[in-house]
Design an enzyme around this catalytic site. Structure first.
Site, mmCIF file in Angstrom:
data_model
loop_
_atom_site.group_PDB
_atom_site.id
_atom_site.type_symbol
_atom_site.label_atom_id
_atom_site.label_comp_id
_atom_site.label_asym_id
_atom_site.label_seq_id
_atom_site.Cartn_x
_atom_site.Cartn_y
_atom_site.Cartn_z
ATOM 1 N N SER A 31 -60.277 27.188 75.279
ATOM 2 C CA SER A 31 -60.272 28.547 75.839
ATOM 3 C C SER A 31 -61.108 28.607 77.104
ATOM 4 O O SER A 31 -62.212 28.048 77.149
ATOM 5 C CB SER A 31 -60.895 29.535 74.848
ATOM 6 O OG SER A 31 -60.144 29.564 73.681
ATOM 7 N N HIS A 62 -52.822 30.381 75.352
ATOM 8 C CA HIS A 62 -52.726 28.952 75.027
ATOM 9 C C HIS A 62 -51.377 28.333 75.402
ATOM 10 O O HIS A 62 -51.028 27.272 74.917
ATOM 11 C CB HIS A 62 -52.974 28.721 73.526
ATOM 12 C CG HIS A 62 -54.428 28.739 73.156
ATOM 13 N ND1 HIS A 62 -55.205 27.594 73.090
ATOM 14 C CD2 HIS A 62 -55.257 29.750 72.836
ATOM 15 C CE1 HIS A 62 -56.433 27.920 72.741
ATOM 16 N NE2 HIS A 62 -56.495 29.222 72.573
ATOM 17 N N HIS A 84 -53.048 25.214 66.797
ATOM 18 C CA HIS A 84 -54.099 25.279 65.777
ATOM 19 C C HIS A 84 -53.463 25.282 64.394
ATOM 20 O O HIS A 84 -52.350 25.787 64.216
ATOM 21 C CB HIS A 84 -54.918 26.564 65.949
ATOM 22 C CG HIS A 84 -55.594 26.663 67.278
ATOM 23 N ND1 HIS A 84 -54.922 27.086 68.413
ATOM 24 C CD2 HIS A 84 -56.860 26.392 67.657
ATOM 25 C CE1 HIS A 84 -55.759 27.060 69.439
ATOM 26 N NE2 HIS A 84 -56.939 26.645 69.006
ATOM 27 N N TYR A 86 -54.149 27.139 61.965
ATOM 28 C CA TYR A 86 -53.937 28.507 61.449
ATOM 29 C C TYR A 86 -52.620 29.123 61.924
ATOM 30 O O TYR A 86 -52.184 30.142 61.402
ATOM 31 C CB TYR A 86 -55.111 29.435 61.801
ATOM 32 C CG TYR A 86 -55.374 29.622 63.274
ATOM 33 C CD1 TYR A 86 -54.546 30.393 64.081
ATOM 34 C CD2 TYR A 86 -56.480 29.035 63.866
ATOM 35 C CE1 TYR A 86 -54.785 30.556 65.432
ATOM 36 C CE2 TYR A 86 -56.734 29.193 65.221
ATOM 37 C CZ TYR A 86 -55.886 29.951 65.990
ATOM 38 O OH TYR A 86 -56.128 30.103 67.333
ATOM 39 N N GLU A 87 -51.993 28.499 62.907
ATOM 40 C CA GLU A 87 -50.701 29.032 63.358
ATOM 41 C C GLU A 87 -49.588 28.698 62.364
ATOM 42 O O GLU A 87 -48.489 29.220 62.477
ATOM 43 C CB GLU A 87 -50.363 28.469 64.735
ATOM 44 C CG GLU A 87 -51.289 28.997 65.816
ATOM 45 C CD GLU A 87 -51.026 28.371 67.160
ATOM 46 O OE1 GLU A 87 -50.012 28.700 67.782
ATOM 47 O OE2 GLU A 87 -51.845 27.527 67.594
ATOM 48 N N SER A 213 -60.823 24.136 65.742
ATOM 49 C CA SER A 213 -60.042 23.038 66.340
ATOM 50 C C SER A 213 -60.884 21.772 66.426
ATOM 51 O O SER A 213 -61.945 21.679 65.818
ATOM 52 C CB SER A 213 -59.581 23.447 67.751
ATOM 53 O OG SER A 213 -60.706 23.552 68.607
ATOM 54 N N ASN A 236 -69.750 32.938 71.650
ATOM 55 C CA ASN A 236 -70.351 34.082 70.932
ATOM 56 C C ASN A 236 -71.337 33.536 69.911
ATOM 57 O O ASN A 236 -71.261 32.362 69.533
ATOM 58 C CB ASN A 236 -69.260 34.883 70.202
ATOM 59 C CG ASN A 236 -68.441 33.989 69.282
ATOM 60 O OD1 ASN A 236 -67.505 33.307 69.726
ATOM 61 N ND2 ASN A 236 -68.786 33.957 68.016
ATOM 62 N N HIS A 248 -61.348 38.288 69.418
ATOM 63 C CA HIS A 248 -60.760 37.187 70.187
ATOM 64 C C HIS A 248 -60.960 37.424 71.696
ATOM 65 O O HIS A 248 -61.203 36.487 72.465
ATOM 66 C CB HIS A 248 -59.267 37.077 69.835
ATOM 67 C CG HIS A 248 -58.549 35.987 70.577
ATOM 68 N ND1 HIS A 248 -58.891 34.650 70.447
ATOM 69 C CD2 HIS A 248 -57.509 36.021 71.457
ATOM 70 C CE1 HIS A 248 -58.094 33.920 71.224
ATOM 71 N NE2 HIS A 248 -57.249 34.730 71.837
HETATM 72 N N1 HPA Z 1 -65.959 31.144 64.787
HETATM 73 C C1 HPA Z 1 -64.919 30.311 64.755
HETATM 74 N N2 HPA Z 1 -64.261 29.923 65.847
HETATM 75 C C2 HPA Z 1 -64.660 30.427 67.016
HETATM 76 C C3 HPA Z 1 -65.732 31.311 67.120
HETATM 77 C C4 HPA Z 1 -66.420 31.689 65.944
HETATM 78 O O1 HPA Z 1 -67.386 32.469 65.955
HETATM 79 N N3 HPA Z 1 -65.872 31.595 68.440
HETATM 80 C C5 HPA Z 1 -64.907 30.907 69.101
HETATM 81 N N4 HPA Z 1 -64.172 30.184 68.243
#
Ligand code: HPA
Length: 278
Positions: A31, A62, A84, A86-87, A213, A236, A248
């Protein structure tokens, strides 16, 4: 033949028929690094959608293609966009691109991502050199019949992130006055962010950052004998480490803000990899 291997060979054939280029270094852009291609002397591009059977991402921001070109004298392939777990893709599809880039000729894999910071020293925008990982919350991509053509059944994982590459990245950060933390990256599946209790657990386990990932790609690349390095952009603080809910958009904004620094580190490090390529 093993179906996973068969699919990989088909993708490789497709690449071979369209592109005449041998990269030494493969880079997975996480990202915020979507503009990194601008720092490369681009020779050609291959949208993932033109590779039969290749997994194409559904995540906003992406959209995917391979970019082939040079960073200084170093031939590189960039992955602009990754898929990913999760997709909903099988884990073997998630790591197919990493395997494919090794088959294209890349001996070095530079992994990048955005992550949540667990280490209390981190703030949004910190960069972390990945020294090791925690993989056991994501499915192991090597489950299934071993593909002997790629690597051994029980690969050693004690030195996944190459010490020599780490030294180059560390020195490059120093030379360019870029603050670079170091630590352990844990991959969870997502797509939900973690709960505060999960973050406490990960902290207890020794993780410094968490994301969705990278580790599975590192396992597959290590299986194939690639030299691997990784840098994570802490976009973050992880859940429970401050009071605001995670979004996100926040992750993307923070990753975009740190991108110029991250791109500089990436570019200057890769230039120096020239001495480590064959
Ligand atoms: N958790 C999981 N994946 C992430 C985070 C997070 O806080 N920030 C960016 N990708």
């Amino acid at each position: 033949m093993n179906e996973v291997y068969e699919k990989l060979l088909k993708c490789y054939d497709c690449f071979k028929n369209k592109i005449d280029f041998k990269p030494d270094v493969a880079v997975v852009l996480g990202s915020g690094l979507g503009n990194f291609a601008k720092t490369v002397d681009v020779v050609s591009e291959l949208p993932y959608s033109e590779i039969e059977g290749f997994p194409v991402s559904t995540v906003p921001g992406h959209a995917g293609k391979f970019i082939f070109g040079y960073i200084d004298k170093v031939p590189v392939v960039l992955m602009q966009g990754r898929v990913h777990y999760y997709e909903g893709y099988p884990i073997t599809d998630v790591i197919l691109p990493a395997r494919l880039m090794k088959m294209m000729g890349a001996e070095i894999l530079f992994l990048t991502n955005a992550s949540g910071g667990i280490d209390p020293r981190f703030h949004a925008g910190s960069l972390m050199l990945i020294k090791d990982h925690i993989s056991c919350f994501a499915p192991n991509p090597l489950i299934g019949p071993n593909i002997d053509e790629l690597g051994t059944r029980f690969p050693d994982m004690s030195h996944v992130y190459d010490e020599g590459l780490q030294d180059v990245i560390r020195n490059t950060a120093k030379e360019n006055d870029i603050e670079l933390f170091e630590g352990v990256y844990a991959q969870l599946t997502g797509p939900s962010f973690e709960s505060p209790a999960e973050i406490k657990m990960l902290q207890t386990l020794g993780a410094n950052a968490v994301g969705m990932s990278t580790v599975v790609e590192a396992i597959a690349a290590n299986h194939m004998g690639m030299k691997i390095c990784g840098v994570s952009c802490v976009s973050n603080l992880a859940a429970g480490m401050n009071s605001a809910p995670l979004t996100h958009e926040e992750v993307q904004e923070a990753a975009n803000a740190v991108a110029p620094k991250f791109e500089l580190l990436l570019k200057e490090s890769i230039k120096k990899f020239v001495n480590l390529c064959r």
